[in-house]
Design a protein around this motif. Structure first.
Motif, mmCIF file in Angstrom:
data_model
loop_
_atom_site.group_PDB
_atom_site.id
_atom_site.type_symbol
_atom_site.label_atom_id
_atom_site.label_comp_id
_atom_site.label_asym_id
_atom_site.label_seq_id
_atom_site.Cartn_x
_atom_site.Cartn_y
_atom_site.Cartn_z
ATOM 1 N N ALA A 181 0.660 -1.510 -0.266
ATOM 2 C CA ALA A 181 -0.164 0.335 -0.014
ATOM 3 C C ALA A 181 1.056 1.606 0.097
ATOM 4 O O ALA A 181 0.498 2.036 -0.119
ATOM 5 C CB ALA A 181 -1.400 -0.216 1.199
ATOM 6 N N ALA A 182 2.105 1.162 0.542
ATOM 7 C CA ALA A 182 2.705 2.133 0.695
ATOM 8 C C ALA A 182 2.780 3.168 -1.093
ATOM 9 O O ALA A 182 3.112 3.902 -1.287
ATOM 10 C CB ALA A 182 4.521 2.023 0.821
ATOM 11 N N ILE A 183 3.256 2.027 -2.033
ATOM 12 C CA ILE A 183 3.057 3.215 -2.844
ATOM 13 C C ILE A 183 1.584 3.459 -3.884
ATOM 14 O O ILE A 183 1.793 4.662 -4.470
ATOM 15 C CB ILE A 183 3.944 2.042 -4.390
ATOM 16 C CG1 ILE A 183 3.984 2.423 -5.485
ATOM 17 C CG2 ILE A 183 2.412 0.945 -5.113
ATOM 18 C CD1 ILE A 183 5.015 1.803 -5.917
ATOM 19 N N GLU A 184 0.679 2.414 -3.173
ATOM 20 C CA GLU A 184 -0.100 3.347 -3.788
ATOM 21 C C GLU A 184 -0.511 5.369 -2.736
ATOM 22 O O GLU A 184 -1.262 5.992 -3.737
ATOM 23 C CB GLU A 184 -1.555 2.756 -2.662
ATOM 24 C CG GLU A 184 -1.902 1.143 -4.045
ATOM 25 C CD GLU A 184 -2.737 0.165 -3.476
ATOM 26 O OE1 GLU A 184 -3.336 1.333 -2.162
ATOM 27 O OE2 GLU A 184 -2.707 -0.933 -3.819
ATOM 28 N N LYS A 185 0.135 5.217 -1.627
ATOM 29 C CA LYS A 185 -0.323 6.136 -1.089
ATOM 30 C C LYS A 185 0.567 7.366 -1.898
ATOM 31 O O LYS A 185 0.350 8.764 -1.994
ATOM 32 C CB LYS A 185 0.810 6.619 -0.272
ATOM 33 C CG LYS A 185 -0.050 5.814 0.695
ATOM 34 C CD LYS A 185 0.461 5.510 2.223
ATOM 35 C CE LYS A 185 -1.004 4.340 3.290
ATOM 36 N NZ LYS A 185 0.001 4.923 4.996
ATOM 37 N N LEU A 186 1.304 6.612 -3.232
ATOM 38 C CA LEU A 186 2.625 8.252 -4.129
ATOM 39 C C LEU A 186 1.714 8.388 -5.397
ATOM 40 O O LEU A 186 1.948 9.481 -5.958
ATOM 41 C CB LEU A 186 3.916 7.187 -4.305
ATOM 42 C CG LEU A 186 4.443 6.890 -2.971
ATOM 43 C CD1 LEU A 186 5.966 6.362 -3.865
ATOM 44 C CD2 LEU A 186 5.262 8.647 -2.720
ATOM 45 N N LEU A 187 0.421 7.862 -5.360
ATOM 46 C CA LEU A 187 -0.306 7.812 -6.964
ATOM 47 C C LEU A 187 -1.028 8.637 -6.465
ATOM 48 O O LEU A 187 -1.949 9.049 -5.378
ATOM 49 C CB LEU A 187 -1.189 6.625 -6.957
ATOM 50 C CG LEU A 187 0.010 5.143 -7.848
ATOM 51 C CD1 LEU A 187 -0.869 4.161 -7.371
ATOM 52 C CD2 LEU A 187 1.269 5.479 -9.259
ATOM 53 N N PRO A 188 -1.149 9.931 -7.630
ATOM 54 C CA PRO A 188 -2.693 11.227 -7.675
ATOM 55 C C PRO A 188 -3.536 10.216 -7.214
ATOM 56 O O PRO A 188 -4.394 9.194 -7.847
ATOM 57 C CB PRO A 188 -2.356 11.999 -8.593
ATOM 58 C CG PRO A 188 -1.597 10.941 -9.247
ATOM 59 C CD PRO A 188 -0.892 9.686 -8.998
#
Length: 68
Positions: free
Chosen positions: A61-68
């Motif tokens: 989920a860490a990468i999802e937090k970087l997506l707009p």
């Protein structure tokens, strides 16, 4: 009227990531390098350590937090 190519219409300061550096991973299989690159950071030992800690605490989920 002449047609221009996409390269000709780009501003000279337009910087894009080469396709060879872009890749995707299967869902749930995010590497520290994936997270560093998604954050727009250079792949360095310090940034990889940051990404490993973030993945350890937040999972993929860490990468999802970087997506707009």
């Amino acid at each position: 009227m002449s047609a221009s190519t996409p390269e000709e219409s780009r501003a000279s300061d337009d910087v894009r990531t080469p396709d060879a550096l872009l890749h995707s991973a299967p869902a749930g299989n995010v590497s520290a390098e994936d997270l560093v690159m998604a954050a727009g950071r250079d792949v360095t030992p310090k940034n990889l350590a940051w990404a490993r800690r973030k993945l350890e605490s937040e999972g993929s989920a860490a990468i999802e937090k970087l997506l707009p």
